[in-house]
Design an enzyme around this catalytic site. Sequence first.
Site, PDB file in Angstrom:
ATOM      1  N   VAL A   1       0.858  -1.180   0.000  1.00  0.00           N
ATOM      2  CA  VAL A   1       0.000   0.000   0.000  1.00  0.00           C
ATOM      3  C   VAL A   1       0.895   1.231   0.000  1.00  0.00           C
ATOM      4  O   VAL A   1       1.721   1.408   0.891  1.00  0.00           O
ATOM      5  CB  VAL A   1      -0.920   0.028   1.239  1.00  0.00           C
ATOM      6  CG1 VAL A   1      -1.850   1.225   1.170  1.00  0.00           C
ATOM      7  CG2 VAL A   1      -1.707  -1.267   1.336  1.00  0.00           C
ATOM      8  N   SER A   2       0.766   2.086  -1.001  1.00  0.00           N
ATOM      9  CA  SER A   2       1.590   3.283  -1.081  1.00  0.00           C
ATOM     10  C   SER A   2       0.731   4.518  -0.822  1.00  0.00           C
ATOM     11  O   SER A   2      -0.481   4.437  -0.648  1.00  0.00           O
ATOM     12  CB  SER A   2       2.250   3.386  -2.464  1.00  0.00           C
ATOM     13  OG  SER A   2       1.284   3.740  -3.427  1.00  0.00           O
ATOM     14  N   THR A   3       1.383   5.681  -0.830  1.00  0.00           N
ATOM     15  CA  THR A   3       0.670   6.942  -0.624  1.00  0.00           C
ATOM     16  C   THR A   3       0.106   7.498  -1.921  1.00  0.00           C
ATOM     17  O   THR A   3      -0.611   8.507  -1.909  1.00  0.00           O
ATOM     18  CB  THR A   3       1.607   7.980   0.002  1.00  0.00           C
ATOM     19  OG1 THR A   3       2.758   8.141  -0.846  1.00  0.00           O
ATOM     20  CG2 THR A   3       2.068   7.537   1.384  1.00  0.00           C
TER      21      THR A   3
ATOM     22  N   ASP B   1      -2.600   4.374  -7.209  1.00  0.00           N
ATOM     23  CA  ASP B   1      -2.196   2.976  -7.139  1.00  0.00           C
ATOM     24  C   ASP B   1      -3.384   2.090  -6.773  1.00  0.00           C
ATOM     25  O   ASP B   1      -4.373   2.538  -6.204  1.00  0.00           O
ATOM     26  CB  ASP B   1      -1.088   2.793  -6.100  1.00  0.00           C
ATOM     27  CG  ASP B   1       0.283   3.121  -6.675  1.00  0.00           C
ATOM     28  OD1 ASP B   1       0.389   3.208  -7.906  1.00  0.00           O
ATOM     29  OD2 ASP B   1       1.223   3.298  -5.888  1.00  0.00           O
TER      30      ASP B   1
END
Length: 223
Positions: free
Chosen positions: A13-15, A19
Amino acid sequence: MSTPRRVIGYIRVSTNKQDIGPEVQVRDLTQEAEARGWELELRREDAASAKSLKGRPVLAQALADLKAGRADVLAVSKLDRLSRSVADFARILDDAERQRWDVVCLDLGVDTTTLTGRAMAQVTATFAEMERRRIGERTRAAMAQLPPEVRDRMRRGGRPVAVSPDAVSRARELRASGLTLWAVCEQLTAEGIPTATGGKWWPATVSKMLDRAEREAAKAVTV
């Protein structure tokens, strides 16, 4: 009845709001596990970058568990959850083959547990090798445009030019005798006087060295 494959489902999980979200990743991996009878363990990495494999402790632990034989398969829903570098992905495939575990990447069709999936893995590795060669060619082309003395210094770690006082003194003597810069370089080399990096003497290097010596001498006089 065969033992279910022990699968680590890696979720990143990215910022970046664009995404793919964790819910989609969980859904895709869970559906695949149910269809194939996997023993699935989901592991989530929060706010992690995909630029490289560094700085991701959850992934590092997963790879360690696979290497130690505590799991059989590393699965991701999309390649960019694992890495945006195809070269990094190819290295993971190499590790998997050497350490005898498998990789499943749902969006690419890479699945080293199957014949077709292994073929896709080979294609991915081939493209990664092509990209590495392109990078190498671009680097060599760029290096060829640099002055020889700069190339020589960069190949040895880009260390700053710092030669011994004896080398400076001898270069000044040779230059004062009327020799050209090229002739000074040849004579220094013939006498076995080392450069700062252990490489070859170049006219530009000698010129800068002599200029620096003159400035330092002038500064010493004025002090």
